[in-house]
Write an enzyme that holds these catalytic residues in place. Sequence first.
Site, PDB file in Angstrom:
ATOM      1  N   MET A   1     134.840  36.735  94.554  1.00 29.52           N
ATOM      2  CA  MET A   1     133.976  37.859  94.930  1.00 29.52           C
ATOM      3  C   MET A   1     132.921  38.068  93.836  1.00 29.52           C
ATOM      4  O   MET A   1     132.340  39.145  93.725  1.00 29.52           O
ATOM      5  CB  MET A   1     134.805  39.121  95.145  1.00 29.52           C
ATOM      6  CG  MET A   1     135.791  38.948  96.301  1.00 29.52           C
ATOM      7  SD  MET A   1     136.210  40.475  97.142  1.00 29.52           S
ATOM      8  CE  MET A   1     136.937  41.402  95.824  1.00 29.52           C
ATOM      9  N   GLY A   2     132.693  37.035  93.022  1.00 30.02           N
ATOM     10  CA  GLY A   2     131.666  37.127  91.989  1.00 30.02           C
ATOM     11  C   GLY A   2     132.132  37.911  90.782  1.00 30.02           C
ATOM     12  O   GLY A   2     133.330  38.081  90.572  1.00 30.02           O
TER      13      GLY A   2
ATOM     14  N   GLY B   1     138.459  33.523  83.604  1.00 31.61           N
ATOM     15  CA  GLY B   1     139.548  33.231  84.553  1.00 31.61           C
ATOM     16  C   GLY B   1     139.017  32.438  85.749  1.00 31.61           C
ATOM     17  O   GLY B   1     139.611  31.445  86.161  1.00 31.61           O
ATOM     18  N   HIS B   2     137.851  32.886  86.284  1.00 36.78           N
ATOM     19  CA  HIS B   2     137.254  32.151  87.407  1.00 36.78           C
ATOM     20  C   HIS B   2     136.846  30.745  86.960  1.00 36.78           C
ATOM     21  O   HIS B   2     137.001  29.771  87.704  1.00 36.78           O
ATOM     22  CB  HIS B   2     135.998  32.856  87.926  1.00 36.78           C
ATOM     23  CG  HIS B   2     136.262  34.216  88.508  1.00 36.78           C
ATOM     24  ND1 HIS B   2     135.896  35.381  87.886  1.00 36.78           N
ATOM     25  CD2 HIS B   2     136.849  34.569  89.672  1.00 36.78           C
ATOM     26  CE1 HIS B   2     136.245  36.406  88.642  1.00 36.78           C
ATOM     27  NE2 HIS B   2     136.827  35.953  89.723  1.00 36.78           N
TER      28      HIS B   2
ATOM     29  N   GLN C   1     138.534  43.656 103.028  1.00 38.14           N
ATOM     30  CA  GLN C   1     139.724  43.802 102.185  1.00 38.14           C
ATOM     31  C   GLN C   1     139.694  45.079 101.345  1.00 38.14           C
ATOM     32  O   GLN C   1     140.570  45.303 100.526  1.00 38.14           O
ATOM     33  CB  GLN C   1     139.950  42.559 101.312  1.00 38.14           C
ATOM     34  CG  GLN C   1     138.914  42.314 100.236  1.00 38.14           C
ATOM     35  CD  GLN C   1     139.125  40.955  99.575  1.00 38.14           C
ATOM     36  OE1 GLN C   1     138.798  39.902 100.123  1.00 38.14           O
ATOM     37  NE2 GLN C   1     139.700  40.951  98.374  1.00 38.14           N
TER      38      GLN C   1
ATOM     39  N   LYS D   1     147.467  34.727  88.712  1.00 35.92           N
ATOM     40  CA  LYS D   1     147.465  36.148  88.315  1.00 35.92           C
ATOM     41  C   LYS D   1     147.630  37.032  89.555  1.00 35.92           C
ATOM     42  O   LYS D   1     148.371  38.003  89.545  1.00 35.92           O
ATOM     43  CB  LYS D   1     146.175  36.503  87.584  1.00 35.92           C
ATOM     44  CG  LYS D   1     146.122  37.966  87.230  1.00 35.92           C
ATOM     45  CD  LYS D   1     144.934  38.237  86.351  1.00 35.92           C
ATOM     46  CE  LYS D   1     144.569  39.696  86.423  1.00 35.92           C
ATOM     47  NZ  LYS D   1     143.889  40.015  87.693  1.00 35.92           N
TER      48      LYS D   1
ATOM     49  N   SER E   1     138.154  41.044  85.705  1.00 34.90           N
ATOM     50  CA  SER E   1     136.839  41.706  85.640  1.00 34.90           C
ATOM     51  C   SER E   1     137.020  43.151  85.198  1.00 34.90           C
ATOM     52  O   SER E   1     136.147  43.743  84.572  1.00 34.90           O
ATOM     53  CB  SER E   1     136.183  41.751  87.022  1.00 34.90           C
ATOM     54  OG  SER E   1     136.259  40.523  87.644  1.00 34.90           O
TER      55      SER E   1
HETATM   56  O1  PAF Z   1     140.662  37.021  94.819  1.00 34.23           O
HETATM   57  C1  PAF Z   1     139.540  37.296  95.275  1.00 34.23           C
HETATM   58  O2  PAF Z   1     138.545  37.335  94.563  1.00 34.23           O
HETATM   59  C2  PAF Z   1     139.411  37.605  96.770  1.00 34.23           C
HETATM   60  O3  PAF Z   1     140.516  38.295  97.235  1.00 34.23           O
HETATM   61  C3  PAF Z   1     139.135  36.363  97.630  1.00 34.23           C
HETATM   62  C4  PAF Z   1     140.305  35.391  97.604  1.00 34.23           C
HETATM   63  C5  PAF Z   1     137.879  35.671  97.137  1.00 34.23           C
HETATM   64  C6  PAF Z   1     138.920  36.779  99.091  1.00 34.23           C
HETATM   65  O4  PAF Z   1     137.836  37.640  99.229  1.00 34.23           O
END
Ligand code: PAF
Length: 280
Positions: A30-31, A36-37, A61, A150, A187
């Site tokens: 989600m940017g 971690g990303h 979500q 995580k 984040s």
């Molecule tokens: O973990 C996230 O950042 C979100 O839940 C995901 C998997 C990108 C779905 O929107």
Amino acid sequence: MKQILTAQDLRDWRSEQRDHGLKVAFVPTMGNLHEGHLSLVKAAQQQADRVIVSLFVNPTQFGVGEDFDTYPRTLDEDLDKLQEAKVDAVFTPAVGEVYPVYPPRVTVTAGAISGILCGRARPGHFDGVVTVVSKLFNLVEPDVACFGEKDYQQLSVIREMVADLNFNLKIHGVPTERAAYKLALSSRNSRLTPKERELAPELYKALTSVREQCLQGRMTIDQITRRASENLNQLGFTVDYLEVLSHDLTPVTPSSRKLIVLIAAKLGSVRLIDNLQFDR
Ligand code: PAF
């Protein structure tokens, strides 16, 4: 790095990779990217010939009153980080590209494990996650997709979705990236005050202490987790849950060997989650 905005351009990019016989790994996000990303990106690069990342803040979500509107959107910085990490393509769709009809008429429902732990405080959250992840899988058609351990409950819910809905891809779980004193990267850490930042590593200490006490076996799991929660609450946390479960997120039985301790706790306004897997 190619930036892709539409579902059609994404399909074209995907067919090109297929025509060249290249394997594609996918990292949905989600940017507001952090180390971690980027560790997911590195893991993805080891899994396939090409890596595509999505940056999409998924509205379904977020519950009513949650932070969808204020969720940090840092597109330019994210693109710079992905370029530097040598990602091949990034998908940055508008809501209408992912949800041709909004709100969607058809959604995916997550399994029973979505109702425990984080799902208890966020009803419908994991349905939104599996709905968007299945859409993204249909659009990207990856050979492998990487998710962080995580968010262990999210990873488990997605593994169940892939198995139950016959998706043809591999899910690769990536170990949690940690900062100094083992604080799990998130984040949300940037919203901690200096004093809260000093306190935050107590969360991981609590996990290791629960693990040691479970292995010693002098107290019941309930006694161990209750004490550890009380300690954290006294230190200034507000513990949402601290639970020991079997690795498939079912209750521990005498024959459970692979266990996991999971925690969610608030420090000021920041909700932190973490977990630790262990064998007994
Ligand atoms: O973990 C996230 O950042 C979100 O839940 C995901 C998997 C990108 C779905 O929107």
